[in-house]
Write a protein that holds these residues in place. Structure first.
Motif, short mmCIF file in Angstrom:
data_model
loop_
_atom_site.label_atom_id
_atom_site.label_comp_id
_atom_site.label_asym_id
_atom_site.label_seq_id
_atom_site.Cartn_x
_atom_site.Cartn_y
_atom_site.Cartn_z
N GLY A 266 0.80 -1.22 0.00
CA GLY A 266 0.00 0.00 0.00
C GLY A 266 0.83 1.27 0.00
O GLY A 266 0.33 2.34 0.34
N TRP A 267 2.08 1.20 -0.40
CA TRP A 267 2.97 2.36 -0.40
C TRP A 267 2.77 3.14 -1.70
O TRP A 267 3.48 2.94 -2.68
N MET A 268 1.83 4.06 -1.73
CA MET A 268 1.49 4.73 -2.99
C MET A 268 2.58 5.69 -3.47
O MET A 268 2.74 5.92 -4.66
N SER A 269 3.33 6.26 -2.54
CA SER A 269 4.44 7.12 -2.95
C SER A 269 5.50 6.29 -3.68
O SER A 269 6.06 6.72 -4.69
N ALA A 270 5.76 5.07 -3.17
CA ALA A 270 6.72 4.19 -3.83
C ALA A 270 6.19 3.69 -5.17
O ALA A 270 6.96 3.46 -6.11
N VAL A 271 4.87 3.51 -5.27
CA VAL A 271 4.27 3.13 -6.56
C VAL A 271 4.55 4.24 -7.58
O VAL A 271 4.97 3.97 -8.72
N ALA A 272 4.31 5.48 -7.19
CA ALA A 272 4.57 6.61 -8.10
C ALA A 272 6.05 6.66 -8.47
O ALA A 272 6.40 6.93 -9.63
N HIS A 273 6.91 6.36 -7.51
CA HIS A 273 8.35 6.34 -7.76
C HIS A 273 8.68 5.30 -8.83
O HIS A 273 9.42 5.57 -9.78
N GLY A 274 8.12 4.10 -8.66
CA GLY A 274 8.37 3.04 -9.63
C GLY A 274 7.81 3.36 -11.00
O GLY A 274 8.39 2.98 -12.03
N ARG A 275 6.70 4.08 -11.04
CA ARG A 275 6.07 4.36 -12.33
C ARG A 275 6.87 5.38 -13.15
O ARG A 275 6.96 5.26 -14.37
N PHE A 276 7.46 6.38 -12.49
CA PHE A 276 8.26 7.31 -13.31
C PHE A 276 9.54 6.62 -13.78
O PHE A 276 10.03 6.90 -14.88
N LEU A 277 10.08 5.71 -12.94
CA LEU A 277 11.24 4.94 -13.40
C LEU A 277 10.87 4.09 -14.62
O LEU A 277 11.63 3.99 -15.59
N ARG A 278 9.70 3.48 -14.55
CA ARG A 278 9.25 2.64 -15.67
C ARG A 278 9.09 3.50 -16.93
O ARG A 278 9.44 3.07 -18.03
N ALA A 279 8.57 4.71 -16.77
CA ALA A 279 8.41 5.60 -17.91
C ALA A 279 9.77 5.92 -18.54
O ALA A 279 9.90 5.98 -19.77
N LEU A 280 10.78 6.11 -17.70
CA LEU A 280 12.12 6.40 -18.22
C LEU A 280 12.70 5.22 -19.01
O LEU A 280 13.53 5.41 -19.90
N THR A 281 12.26 4.00 -18.68
CA THR A 281 12.73 2.84 -19.45
C THR A 281 11.92 2.65 -20.73
O THR A 281 12.41 2.06 -21.70
N LEU A 282 10.69 3.13 -20.76
CA LEU A 282 9.82 2.93 -21.92
C LEU A 282 10.12 3.91 -23.06
O LEU A 282 9.99 3.55 -24.22
N LEU A 283 10.51 5.11 -22.71
CA LEU A 283 10.73 6.12 -23.75
C LEU A 283 11.82 5.73 -24.75
O LEU A 283 11.59 5.79 -25.96
N PRO A 284 13.01 5.33 -24.33
CA PRO A 284 14.02 4.95 -25.33
C PRO A 284 13.58 3.76 -26.17
O PRO A 284 14.04 3.61 -27.31
N ALA A 285 12.67 2.94 -25.63
CA ALA A 285 12.20 1.76 -26.36
C ALA A 285 11.05 2.10 -27.30
O ALA A 285 10.43 1.19 -27.86
N ALA A 286 10.74 3.37 -27.47
CA ALA A 286 9.70 3.86 -28.37
C ALA A 286 8.29 3.54 -27.88
O ALA A 286 7.33 3.67 -28.64
N ALA A 287 8.13 3.15 -26.63
CA ALA A 287 6.80 2.92 -26.06
C ALA A 287 6.29 4.23 -25.49
O ALA A 287 6.10 4.38 -24.27
N VAL A 288 6.08 5.19 -26.38
CA VAL A 288 5.74 6.55 -25.97
C VAL A 288 4.39 6.59 -25.27
O VAL A 288 4.22 7.27 -24.25
N ARG A 289 3.43 5.88 -25.82
CA ARG A 289 2.08 5.89 -25.26
C ARG A 289 2.09 5.38 -23.82
O ARG A 289 1.51 5.98 -22.92
N ASP A 290 2.77 4.26 -23.59
CA ASP A 290 2.83 3.70 -22.24
C ASP A 290 3.63 4.60 -21.30
O ASP A 290 3.29 4.73 -20.12
N ALA A 291 4.66 5.22 -21.81
CA ALA A 291 5.46 6.13 -20.97
C ALA A 291 4.62 7.30 -20.50
O ALA A 291 4.75 7.76 -19.35
N ALA A 292 3.74 7.79 -21.38
CA ALA A 292 2.87 8.91 -20.99
C ALA A 292 1.92 8.50 -19.87
O ALA A 292 1.70 9.27 -18.92
N VAL A 293 1.38 7.29 -19.94
CA VAL A 293 0.48 6.80 -18.90
C VAL A 293 1.20 6.71 -17.57
O VAL A 293 0.71 7.18 -16.53
N GLU A 294 2.38 6.08 -17.57
CA GLU A 294 3.12 5.88 -16.33
C GLU A 294 3.57 7.20 -15.70
O GLU A 294 3.42 7.41 -14.50
N SER A 295 4.12 8.07 -16.52
CA SER A 295 4.63 9.33 -15.97
C SER A 295 3.50 10.25 -15.53
O SER A 295 3.63 10.97 -14.54
#
Length: 979
Positions: free
Chosen positions: A655-684
């Protein structure tokens, strides 16, 4: 029993209409405002009893319980707690509601902690709010919810935080919050209450004074023989206030009198008519508050339970108590008159005795308090309670005997400090409960009061520091430093520094965390080796994103940089001496990455702690985040995404929602170079929205989510949204010490280039260059500014600067060898040459990025190559790279690049397909994610829990998906999505 409403037809109609609208469609919030006694409670009673087919949750604020953690929420859900549907309502993201609402949070499942044991402290506040929100949503999925909160101005801040979170998303399910607010009354938390009221979906309902006709009807219900003169006098004296009218009608005096003194006299007169002991019982009930039991009130008043039962019935008949249920005074006005009439000295003594009673759960003392004879009493209240022959409770009893430390602590807040060890024990126990529930501000209040006793125990100040950090309250760094510096034992001092430092780091105050770590690292003698190793690693971790924390180094791309065999001497010395996990490797890889070392060398440094699970266990630390960022820079996107996914999964479980948000921006940073722009926008977007709603995220930390969001929106061809996101974040100019500052300047420059503002873009890029140099960072993926600076120089007529910048950047990228940077550098250099040389460079850019994780850079290289070929009239050859670029861009949502490739293909004589209005390509980011989970067999309820969306939102996304894919059910989804 609900009293009849007189003269409230219009108000009741407006309220019931608003509730009907909110529970039938998107939810809402309705406020009922007015002075004390005007009839707000009667209106809430009427709608609560007149809501068949709805789940009605009721609660009432109380001035004594403003520091009672989640008091209002606990009242609201109490009738459901442990019931037959409770387990189902608490599923998924609502799973931690039992810990928040239960009598003893230590009995409920805990959040789990990392080695330093601070994660639960920092995260519990967000976890609690999140759990209560989803508990409400799950109930609303079963039947419309009507949540009535009376006297909401007295609601405790943690409950207000839940109500605010609910108001932000209440339009997602059939529910309505109805608040009764006393006008002019100070709130427990004015900012939270103001934010809550601003979310009202209708104009406030403000009951006015009763007219003469309604007043006559009300009075004649009480006194059928009332004369017109009495009615006129009562109406004038009470100003049309229903409570005061009723009080005057029941008063046998001929001269009506209202106001505080009049109410006190009315209460006193009623009590005089009752048997001996009624006054003491009434004062006990006023002091204990609405949650009082008859047993506790009798004990505090010094009477037997049998006497209390007789007196309670007599008080009900006199109109002093509510007509049914547990003994509760008839109105807050009555309670206030009794409480305030006691006198501050005696009131403090009674509060102290109530605290001991509630903390130990003991019965009546051996020698009871004797109430003075009526002839000797005054309106000032009861005499002080006499001493009893019972032995005083000890601190050990507070832990051993059944009781309620949180309620007991509320009374200690109003009692005089007496150097009482038992009081300290109760306050600390209450603080532990409040912390476990996710109410750190209440914990801090209890701990501050504990310091007033005083006990001389330094652990209290340490606990206060952690509570303040968890609540993002002011004064933490100074207090934490004072606490740590004052601990004489080296091992205890190091442990305190580690706990407080990690809490401050997770709250975003990296500089303060660094200061605590250095208090120990500068005097390491006597500190256990493993603790010292952790402190070294944590200090190094906070130095990576904050230049203020970095020690003096020799910065250069080829300078003194650690290799896999030779880590820096100042980092990880304790770990290399044989103590603790090899966390020093995280800092070593950061230094190597910053200096631009090749990916293989960086990965060799980090692999040991990745492979053995060491990093995954550091749930309370920034170390996994630092490692993930360095992996992204080296092109190791899969490994970095694994870190982010592990972080998100573990945080959701706890239930650590701050850590969830932390993980989601990290995930967005991994998705952008891989051209998953749409998913990166959702996560960030999700990460940024959460960080903004907390209201406490520092600018440097906010940028971690804003950077990938701006970049993904720019690549998605939504520049206006990107600029709106920057404005909403309210960053202004980024803080000069933050690693995120040059990252933000780079993405803002790219946005400005796309909007044909090259001069502004160039200014951003040159400032980014200066900031990277100040860190120093020479890695061409992180410090990517030269690639865009070449374009900005050319657009502003500075071709010489463009050539020099392109050549320097290509040299740096060649040395590092990361495909993403090398592809970008080759594309940038191609801009300053012409003819066959340009084609050669772009063909090489396509080759070095092909089959790598640098998929977005590969797409850009394909597009640039196609454009270059068409411009030298090789139109047929241009079509293949342009078509490939279009396909990749379309698939990942890089709509800006897709639009450019489509236009170039037409110019090259091809007929590319149009942007999809139907089919998979037409799905929005959210629709695609919901549909993907549904195709994998998840039910709507499971999708709702996984994505923390309401079931109504999930159903809406699926309905749109079915229409765009031309299918009729979820059984067709997998084939339609190509899964």
């Amino acid at each position: 029993m609900t009293r009849r409403l007189w003269g409230r037809e219009a108000e009741l109609s407006a309220l019931t209409g608003g509730i009907a609208t909110a529970t039938a469609g998107p939810g809402g919030l309705i406020a009922v405002e007015g002075p004390a006694g005007i009839g707000k409670t009667a209106l809430l009673d009427a709608v609560a009893t007149g809501s068949p087919g709805r789940i009605v949750l009721r609660a009432r604020g109380n001035p004594i319980e403003q520091d009672f953690p989640y008091g209002v929420a606990r009242q609201a859900f109490a009738p459901l707690l442990g019931g037959p549907d409770w387990a189902d309502a608490c599923r998924g993201p609502a799973g931690h509601a039992a810990r928040v609402l239960g009598a003893d949070p230590s009995d409920a499942p805990t959040l789990g902690t990392g080695p330093a044991g601070v994660g639960h402290t920092v995260e519990a506040m967000h976890a609690a709010t999140h759990a209560l929100f989803w508990l409400t949503a799950h109930l609303a999925a079963r039947a419309p919810v009507v949540l009535c909160v009376d006297d909401a101005h007295w609601a405790d801040p943690p409950s207000l935080r839940w109500l605010v979170a609910l108001s932000r998303r209440i339009d997602a399910f059939p529910a309505v919050t109805v608040l009764a607010i006393r006008s002019g009354e100070p709130a427990a938390d004015p900012m939270l209450l103001g934010e809550l009221l601003s979310a009202a979906t209708t104009a406030p309902i403000r009951p006015g004074p009763l007219d003469r006709i309604a007043t006559a009807e009300l009075i004649r219900e009480i006194l059928p023989s009332a004369t017109g003169e009495l009615i006129r006098d009562c109406h004038a004296a009470a100003g049309g206030n229903p409570f005061l009218i009723r009080m005057l009608a029941e008063d046998d005096r001929t001269t009506p009198s209202t106001g505080t003194a009049g109410i006190a006299r009315w209460v006193e007169q009623r009590l005089r008519r009752l048997p001996s002991g009624a006054t003491g019982l009434a004062h006990a009930l006023a002091l204990l508050g609405p949650g009082a039991t008859q047993r506790h009130a009798a004990n505090l008043a010094g009477i037997t339970p049998e006497q209390a039962a007789v007196l309670s019935d007599a008080m009900r008949a006199a109109g002093l108590l509510q007509p049914d249920g547990a003994p509760c005074l008839a109105h807050p006005i009555v309670a206030a008159a009794l409480h305030d009439g006691m006198g501050p000295g005696i009131r403090a003594l009674w509060h102290a005795r109530a605290a001991r009673l509630l903390a130990t759960g003991t019965g009546a003392p051996k020698q009871t308090v004797r109430e003075p004879a009526a002839s000797n009493r005054t309106t000032r209240g009861p005499a002080a309670p006499e001493r009893t022959t019972r032995e005083p409770a000890t601190p050990e009893q507070a832990a051993r005997e059944p009781g309620d430390p949180e309620r007991a602590a509320l009374h200690l807040l109003h009692a005089e400090p007496a150097g009482d060890a038992f009081a300290v024990a109760v306050l600390r126990a209450a603080a532990r409960h409040a912390t476990a529930r996710g109410a750190p501000e209440a914990a801090a209040t209890f701990l501050r009061r504990a310091l007033d006793e005083p006990s001389g125990d330094p652990a209290i100040r340490l606990e206060l520091s952690l509570a303040l950090a968890a609540g993002r309250q002011s004064g933490v760094p100074g207090l934490a430093r004072e606490v740590v510096a004052g601990i004489t034992d080296a091992a205890d001092r190091a442990d305190a520094a580690l706990r407080c430092g990690r809490a401050l780091a997770l709250a975003g105050d990296l500089s303060a965390a660094d200061g605590l770590y250095r208090l120990v690292l500068d005097r390491p003698a006597g500190v256990p080796v493993e603790t010292l190793a952790r402190l070294e690693a944590e200090q190094a971790a906070v130095s990576v994103p904050d230049s203020r924390n970095r020690r003096t180094r020799t910065p250069s791309a080829g300078g003194d940089v650690p290799s896999p065999q030779t880590p820096r001497p100042e980092t990880g010395a304790a770990a290399r001496a044989g103590g603790g996990p090899q966390l020093w490797r995280v800092h070593a890889v950061a230094e190597a990455t910053f200096a631009g070392r090749p990916p293989a060398e960086c990965l060799a440094l980090l692999a040991p702690v990745l492979d053995d699970g060491t990093l995954a266990a550091e749930t309370d630390s920034l170390l996994p985040t630092v490692a993930a960022i360095m992996l992204i820079a080296s092109g190791e996107l899969d490994r970095a995404r694994s870190i982010s996914d592990t972080m998100i999964a573990g945080a959701l479980e706890r239930g650590w929602m701050s850590a969830v948000a932390h993980g989601r921006f990290l995930r967005a940073l991994t998705l952008l170079p891989a051209a998953a722009v749409r998913d990166a926008a959702v996560e960030s977007r999700a990460a940024l929205d959460f960080k903004l709603t907390t209201g406490t995220t520092p600018a440097a930390a906010l940028l971690w989510a804003l950077v990938p969001l701006v970049e993904s929106l720019t690549e998605a061809g939504r520049p206006a949204e990107a600029e709106a996101a920057i404005d909403a974040a309210g960053i202004g100019e980024p803080p000069p010490y933050a690693l995120t500052a040059p990252m933000f300047l780079q993405v803002r420059a790219r946005l400005r280039l796309g909007r044909d503002r090259p001069a502004e873009a160039l200014a951003d890029l040159l400032e980014a260059a200066d900031r990277w140099a100040a860190f120093p960072v020479a890695h061409p993926v992180l410090a990517s500014w030269p690639a865009d600076a070449v374009r900005a120089y050319l657009a502003t007529g500075r071709a010489g600067d463009a050539r020099r910048t392109a050549a320097t950047y290509l040299e740096s990228a060649e040395r590092t060898g990361v495909p993403d940077a090398l592809g970008g550098a080759l594309r940038a250099y191609a801009l300053v040459v012409s003819g066959r040389r340009r084609i050669d460079l772009l063909e090489r850019a396509v080759r070095v990025t092909a089959g790598t994780t640098a998929r977005l850079q590969h797409t850009r290289a394909l597009y640039d190559l196609g454009c270059a070929l068409r411009r030298i009239n090789q139109r047929t050859a241009a079509r293949a790279p342009l078509a490939a670029a279009l396909e990749i861009a379309d698939a990942g949502g890089a709509d800006r690049l897709a639009g450019l490739a489509r236009a170039e293909l037409r110019a090259a004589g091809a007929r590319p397909r149009r942007a999809a209005l139907h089919g998979v390509a037409a799905l929005t980011d959210a629709e695609r994610r919901v549909a993907g989970l549904a195709a994998h067999g998840l039910t709507n309820r499971q999708i709702s829990d996984r994505l923390t969306l309401s079931r109504r939102t999930v159903e809406t996304h699926l309905a749109h998906t079915y229409r765009k894919l031309a299918i009729r059910s979820r059984t067709e989804l997998a084939d339609a999505l190509g899964q």
